[in-house]
Structures are given as structure tokens and as C-alpha cells.
Design an enzyme around this catalytic site. Structure first.
Site, short mmCIF file in Angstrom:
data_model
loop_
_atom_site.label_atom_id
_atom_site.label_comp_id
_atom_site.label_asym_id
_atom_site.label_seq_id
_atom_site.Cartn_x
_atom_site.Cartn_y
_atom_site.Cartn_z
CG ASN A 90 -1.25 38.43 46.05
OD1 ASN A 90 -0.12 37.88 45.69
ND2 ASN A 90 -1.30 38.97 47.33
CE1 TYR A 155 2.56 28.59 46.77
CE2 TYR A 155 4.56 28.08 46.03
CZ TYR A 155 3.76 29.08 46.15
OH TYR A 155 4.01 30.19 45.92
CE LYS A 159 0.83 30.20 44.11
NZ LYS A 159 -0.34 31.56 44.03
#
Length: 260
Positions: A90, A155, A159
Site C-alpha cells: 500500500n 504518479y 501506478k
């Protein structure tokens, strides 16, 4: 619902707050022994104190941007029962660049936090799952499918890399009965999100959301825990969007206007 976690061990990284905290709480409520980690020692201590009322929990302050630290975390978690049953990667950040272009330090930090930490976690837990199987869930983002523009575009790229890695490592680990999936949260009411947007900006974002609201962290946590459970035994290499239908239709806000 009994998802079969009694007597099992679950590890959640980046779990001192936000989605990770909520995931740890759901595992505890399902009867798992939970091990959490985060960088901030005070944050880890506070989370352990708060979550201990729900079950047995251990916390370790360490930087997940290191294979050595992820190996240490896995070793500590496995020492409880000898194996690890569920592992949730996470760790992540959406740090904006300071100027027109990324500096080398900014780029390295985002790549390490959003992508390398995921790889390190999957590699660290493998020795403790290869005998009895298990489940890994990588926390990705809606941004991996609907790229974020302007100052946080790396980012989104990282991802998307997490999604690709999830599929390939799921195939690699399948002979050991280890399932690997990715959960893609949409806009969720976490300290990271709420500290980065004004209310007016959030209102604009939600015009493209079918449900017309932010997610609560527990709404992300429940699918994560289910994917980690025997109930999801035939789900692997999947990308599960938990986004409220964000950007799935044009002009989502019109449904709410016409039904008032």
C-alpha cells in the site's frame, strides 16, 4: 462475514493512516493477526494503539523503499506462525514536482515509493508463501487507467507500472498457489487527498463520478480483504477498480440534477 482469516497472518504496508489503516482494521475484524508498517514511528505507534482493540496487531517503523527493509518486515511477520497468508503493498505518494520538469531526486523518490516498494514487497513475501500459498494485493490507482495531467503525471505512470507488474508476477507465482491482484482506488477521503485539493476542486472532480461522492477508506479496504481471502480463489492478475464509476460516463452529474 467470515472470510477465513482466523489464525492467519496479514501484512499491510503504509498502514499508519488512510487506506492502509482501514485495510488493517478490516483484517483484524475478520480475525487475522495483522502486521503493519510505515515510515513514521509515532504514526505506527498511534495506529497500533487504536487498532489493538480489534485484535492482535504488530507495527514496525521502516522505509519500504528498500528491499532490505521489506525482507526484515516479512521475516518479522513470518516469525508469528511461520508463514504469511496475505500481503498488501500500500506504500505510495503523489508528490508534485517543484518546477516545470522533475528533478532527479523527485523522480527517484516517486519511482521508489510508488513502484519499487511494490516489487520489493512481492519479492520479500514470496519465501513465506511458496509452501502454503497466499494472496498479494497491490494498491494501484484510478490514475493508472485515466492518467493524471500536469504536475503529477509520473504518479500515473508508476501506478500503470504496478498494474503491469501485478500481471507478470501473478503468472510467475501461480505454480505456488499465490494469487496477485491490484486494487485501483478512485478519489478517497484520506489525509493525502484532502490535503491536496480545495473543496471547489473536489466538487469539480466529483462531477465526473457516477456516485457523486468520495470513497471512504473502508470502502476500498473491504474489496482488498475479500481479494486476499479464499472467497477470491479464482481471481488473479486482475485490476479491480473501486472508483464509484469515476470517468466511466460523460456528464455524470446530470443524473443527480434531473432526479432532484
Amino acid at each position: 462475514m467470515d472470510l477465513g482469516f482466523k489464525g492467519k497472518v496479514a501484512v499491510v504496508t503504509g498502514a499508519s493512516k488512510g487506506i492502509g489503516y482501514a485495510v488493517a482494521k478490516e483484517f483484524l475484524k475478520e480475525g487475522a493477526t495483522v502486521v503493519i508498517s510505515a515510515r513514521n514511528e509515532d504514526g505506527v505507534k498511534k495506529a497500533v494503539e487504536e487498532l489493538s482493540e480489534f485484535g492482535k496487531i504488530f507495527g514496525y517503523a521502516l522505509d519500504g523503499n528498500s528491499q532490505e527493509n521489506m525482507n526484515i518486515l516479512a521475516e518479522k511477520a513470518a516469525s508469528i506462525t511461520g508463514s504469511i497468508d496475505a500481503w498488501v503493498n500500500n506504500i505510495g505518494t503523489n508528490k508534485k514536482r517543484s518546477g516545470k520538469f522533475y528533478t532527479e531526486d523527485e523522480l527517484d523518490y516517486i519511482i521508489s515509493t510508488c513502484y519499487k516498494s511494490c516489487v520489493y514487497g512481492c519479492q520479500a513475501v514470496f519465501p513465506y508463501m511458496k509452501e502454503n500459498g497466499g494472496a498479494i494485493v497491490n494498491i494501484s490507482s484510478l490514475a493508472s487507467h485515466a492518467a493524471t495531467a500536469i504536475r503529477s503525471n509520473i504518479y500515473a505512470s508508476m501506478k500503470a507500472a504496478v498494474n503491469g507488474y501485478t500481471r507478470t508476477v501473478a503468472s510467475e507465482y501461480a505454480p505456488y498457489n499465490i494469487r496477485v491482484n491490484a486494487v485501483l482506488p478512485g478519489y478517497t477521503e484520506t489525509p493525502l487527498l484532502m490535503g491536496g485539493f480545495s473543496q471547489n476542486q473536489l466538487n469539480e472532480l466529483l462531477r465526473n463520478n457516477i456516485l457523486g461522492r468520495l470513497a471512504q477508506p473502508e470502502e476500498i479496504a473491504k474489496p482488498v480483504v475479500f481479494l486476499s481471502s479464499p472467497g477470491a480463489s479464482y481471481i488473479t492478475a486482475s485490476e479491480i477498480e473501486v472508483t464509484g464509476g469515476h470517468v466511466k460516463v460523460l456528464n455524470a452529474w446530470e443524473s443527480f440534477v434531473q432526479n432532484k
